[in-house]
Design a protein around this motif. Structure first.
Motif, PDB file in Angstrom:
ATOM      1  N   ARG A 273      -4.021   2.467   7.868  1.00 11.93           N
ATOM      2  CA  ARG A 273      -5.236   1.650   8.005  1.00 11.93           C
ATOM      3  C   ARG A 273      -6.304   2.418   8.756  1.00 11.93           C
ATOM      4  N   TRP A 274      -5.864   3.100   9.810  1.00 10.68           N
ATOM      5  CA  TRP A 274      -6.848   3.884  10.569  1.00 10.68           C
ATOM      6  C   TRP A 274      -7.430   5.004   9.717  1.00 10.68           C
TER       7      TRP A 274
ATOM      8  N   ASN B 131      -4.974   1.310   0.645  1.00  6.70           N
ATOM      9  CA  ASN B 131      -5.966   0.824   1.615  1.00  6.70           C
ATOM     10  C   ASN B 131      -7.402   1.151   1.197  1.00  6.70           C
TER      11      ASN B 131
ATOM     12  N   LEU C  51     -10.236  -1.396   2.091  1.00 10.02           N
ATOM     13  CA  LEU C  51     -10.648  -1.342   3.493  1.00 10.02           C
ATOM     14  C   LEU C  51     -11.667  -0.216   3.678  1.00 10.02           C
TER      15      LEU C  51
ATOM     16  N   GLU D 109       0.822  -1.212   0.000  1.00 12.17           N
ATOM     17  CA  GLU D 109       0.000   0.000   0.000  1.00 12.17           C
ATOM     18  C   GLU D 109       0.858   1.265   0.000  1.00 12.17           C
TER      19      GLU D 109
ATOM     20  N   GLN E 190       1.987   2.145   8.270  1.00  8.85           N
ATOM     21  CA  GLN E 190       0.972   1.198   7.805  1.00  8.85           C
ATOM     22  C   GLN E 190      -0.241   1.220   8.735  1.00  8.85           C
ATOM     23  N   ASN E 191       0.015   1.258  10.051  1.00 12.02           N
ATOM     24  CA  ASN E 191      -1.100   1.319  10.997  1.00 12.02           C
ATOM     25  C   ASN E 191      -1.881   2.616  10.862  1.00 12.02           C
TER      26      ASN E 191
ATOM     27  N   ALA F 176      -7.824   4.906   6.636  1.00 10.18           N
ATOM     28  CA  ALA F 176      -8.753   4.288   5.695  1.00 10.18           C
ATOM     29  C   ALA F 176     -10.081   3.971   6.375  1.00 10.18           C
TER      30      ALA F 176
END
Lengths: 345, 294
Positions: free
Chosen positions: B16-17, B112, B115, A83, B12-13, B19
């Protein structure tokens, strides 16, 4: 960054494609495509429909698995792009029906949010949405529903979406299909701006030679799954358009002779020296477009034998339909155009 | 190297959040667009209005063998059915549409993005189904006097709503990914309608032949209807159910099983389908759409 199993390309290499092959069933769509692109370079992938342009770009975007070959896009293999890699890319798809109910500003704002965590000291991501909307000329349409946009406006929104994350590399697949000349011009300005001010690498596909000439630093002509020409527009024009046509009238007959190699001056000198009756002399160089058509035509004719054999530099062999050197007198029945045209004046 | 790896993981974390939060915005925006669009609004309002009319006609009728109003018996079943219908048919058809028009591909091209897309869809279906349930208040007024409405009712209803969504949305997403084109999702509507017959919603399941009772009990329609009845009907009405029990444990167990099956299947099917999506497949769908109109 994870270790690569081959030496990482130099920092200014955005794209590195080596011997890319793609096969669907028994059909070879790409037969060994190789090229590179430097950072900030605008490369046009030119070719007729079915040449493999979209397949190539989809493999580079990571949307399609390749059959063979090595591909590096911003230092990563797109087949395993994560990503974070995705965040450095911009993709402008051919499609334009999605998110029809959304309002322009909402959609761009929503997509921009995905890029915020990928902002770095060097590249601040994403674009300011309102500024971007102005840049692509949609300031009047911020509240408009996407489905009410005209074809050109929709395409500019697509481009805005493609670059909202301030990508280092943008893929544009047939970006101006269906544009009117004005919209096309504005789009070209936008691409120049990206390359010049943002140092963005751009890979675009088109079947419009004129567009490739206007936009690209380098043109790759793809046909039948191989690169049949690779160079700047000027270089291609110089290398490819060696062909010239000499037309003249002698003894009431119109003659046409094709000079396929070198300078037509020598032929003309000999012609004038040998025939005092020559009048209405015309020397015409083939345009880049003629050459492109001839190139594509030739690649098509040769395709069955040339599987994988043709690669970069194939253009320089200069093989033409008529390789004979000036056949003076000019009325020789072997003259190419004589047979097809043979105009009597 | 390790410092970079840690930074990468943190990025990356964060991503994700970001997203997930963007997905919540997406769900909210899509709900808003849906409610503001006349065609969707008609769709949301149509069923409750039809139910209201049906319940009006049921006025004066009682459940056979009792003096309990038939309408009051049917309303809770309708609540259960709305949850099941919203969760089962909605996501499948939107996934198919989103695949054809390039929405999914857009999600794939965004970091992402998938997601965010899924979070958005789940929220949107939860919200629109909720709107549909709130609108059920209209017909409910006609029979409210007969119902058992207290704190337990609303707690149980909220729980059934959540479990119902988790049990139906993933399965629907998986089904929607299997369809080749948006026009095929009509089959899903048809299938859902057929499944309502043995679901005990409009007709007491105990009056059906036994094999049909088993068919009905295999699907979430029956259990969501049962759950809603257990929440809203007076205790005495339990006699009309199979085994004269609300079977609350079995209800959550069966719905839980559907949820697990759906959550295992959906990501696999969705990922497989999304992998096949590319610009050219979207373009092909567009051409077919332009040529044939569907």
């Amino acid at each position: 960054m994870t270790a690569q199993d081959r030496p990482p390309p130099s920092g200014d290499m955005a794209l590195d494609v080596r011997d890319l092959r793609m096969r669907y069933g028994t059909k070879d769509v790409l037969k060994g495509v190789s090229f590179t692109a430097q950072r900030g370079e605008v490369v046009a992938l030119l070719g007729p429909n079915g040449a493999g342009k979209t397949t190539t770009i989809e493999i580079l975007e990571g949307f399609r698995m390749r059959s063979a070959g090595e591909v590096s896009v911003l230092g990563q293999d797109p087949a395993h792009g994560d990503e974070a890699w995705r965040a450095r890319l911009g993709v402008v798809l051919q499609s334009w029906r999605d998110h029809g109910r959304w309002r322009v500003r909402d959609l761009l704002g929503y997509l921009a949010r995905f890029y915020v965590p990928y902002s770095t000291a060097e590249v601040s991501r994403p674009w300011d949405v309102d500024e971007l909307i102005k840049v692509v000329g949609l300031a009047e349409q911020t509240k408009a529903k996407v489905q009410t946009l005209s074809g050109g406006q929709r395409r500019r929104l697509d481009v805005a979406i493609g670059i909202v994350g301030r990508p280092e590399l943008v893929f544009l697949d047939e970006p101006t299909a269906g544009f009117d000349p004005h919209a096309r011009r504005e789009f070209h300005d936008l691409v120049h701006r990206l390359a010049d001010f943002e140092n963005t690498t751009v890979l675009l596909t088109t079947h419009d030679l004129d567009e490739a000439e206007k936009l690209a630093d380098r043109i790759l002509v793809l046909d039948g799954g191989v690169v049949v020409a690779n160079g700047s527009a000027e270089k291609l024009a110089r290398e490819l358009t060696t062909q010239a046509e000499v037309r003249w009238t002698s003894e009431g007959r119109r003659n046409i002779h094709a000079v396929t190699e070198g300078d037509p001056t020598a032929f003309v000198r000999r012609l004038l020296a040998g025939d005092p009756d020559v009048s209405e002399l015309e020397v015409k160089r083939a345009s880049l477009e003629d050459t492109y058509m001839a190139l594509v035509h030739r690649a098509e004719t040769y395709r069955p034998e040339s599987d994988g054999a043709v690669s970069d530099g194939a253009v320089s062999d200069g093989a033409g339909p008529d390789h004979s050197e000036p056949d003076l007198a000019g009325e020789g029945p072997t003259d190419r155009a004589e047979q097809s045209e043979g105009v009597q004046s | 190297m390790t410092a970079t790896a840690t930074t990468d993981r943190r990025t990356q974390n964060d991503a994700r959040w970001a997203a997930v939060r963007a997905g919540l915005t997406r769900g909210w925006l899509e709900t808003k667009y849906s409610i503001l669009s006349p065609s969707d609004l008609i769709w949301i309002l149509a069923f409750p209005v039809i139910y209201a009319v049906v319940l009006l006609f049921m006025r004066g009728s009682t459940v056979p063998g009792t003096d309990f109003a038939l309408g009051a018996m049917v309303l809770p079943s309708l609540v259960g059915m709305s949850i099941a219908f919203g969760g089962l048919t909605g996501p499948a058809s939107t996934i198919a549409v989103d695949r054809e028009d390039g929405t999914l591909l857009r999600a794939k091209a965004t970091p992402n993005g998938m997601l965010g897309y899924l979070v958005g869809k789940i929220l949107m279906f939860a919200l629109t189904t909720l709107v549909g349930l709130i609108v059920l208040v209209i017909p409910a007024v006609t029979v409210a006097g007969e119902l058992r409405l207290d704190g337990r009712t609303f707690l149980l209803l909220a729980l059934i709503f959540l479990v119902g969504m988790v049990a139906t949305v993933p399965i629907s997403v998986a089904l929607g990914s299997l369809f080749k084109s948006a026009s095929q999702t009509g089959l899903l509507f048809l299938g859902s309608m057929l499944l309502i017959v043995p679901s005990g919603i409009f007709y007491p399941i105990t009056a059906l032949p036994e094999w049909l009772q088993w068919v009905g009990q295999a699907f979430p329609y029956y259990w969501l209807g049962l759950g809603a009845r257990s929440a809203m009907l007076p205790e005495s009405m339990v006699t009309a159910e199979i085994g004269e029990s609300w079977r609350t444990f079995e209800m959550f167990a069966v719905l839980g099983l559907w949820a697990v099956v759906g959550m295992v299947l959906a990501p696999i099917v969705l990922r497989r389908m999304a992998r096949r999506e590319s610009g050219s497949t979207v373009a092909a769908a567009r051409e077919r759409y332009m040529a044939k109109g569907y």
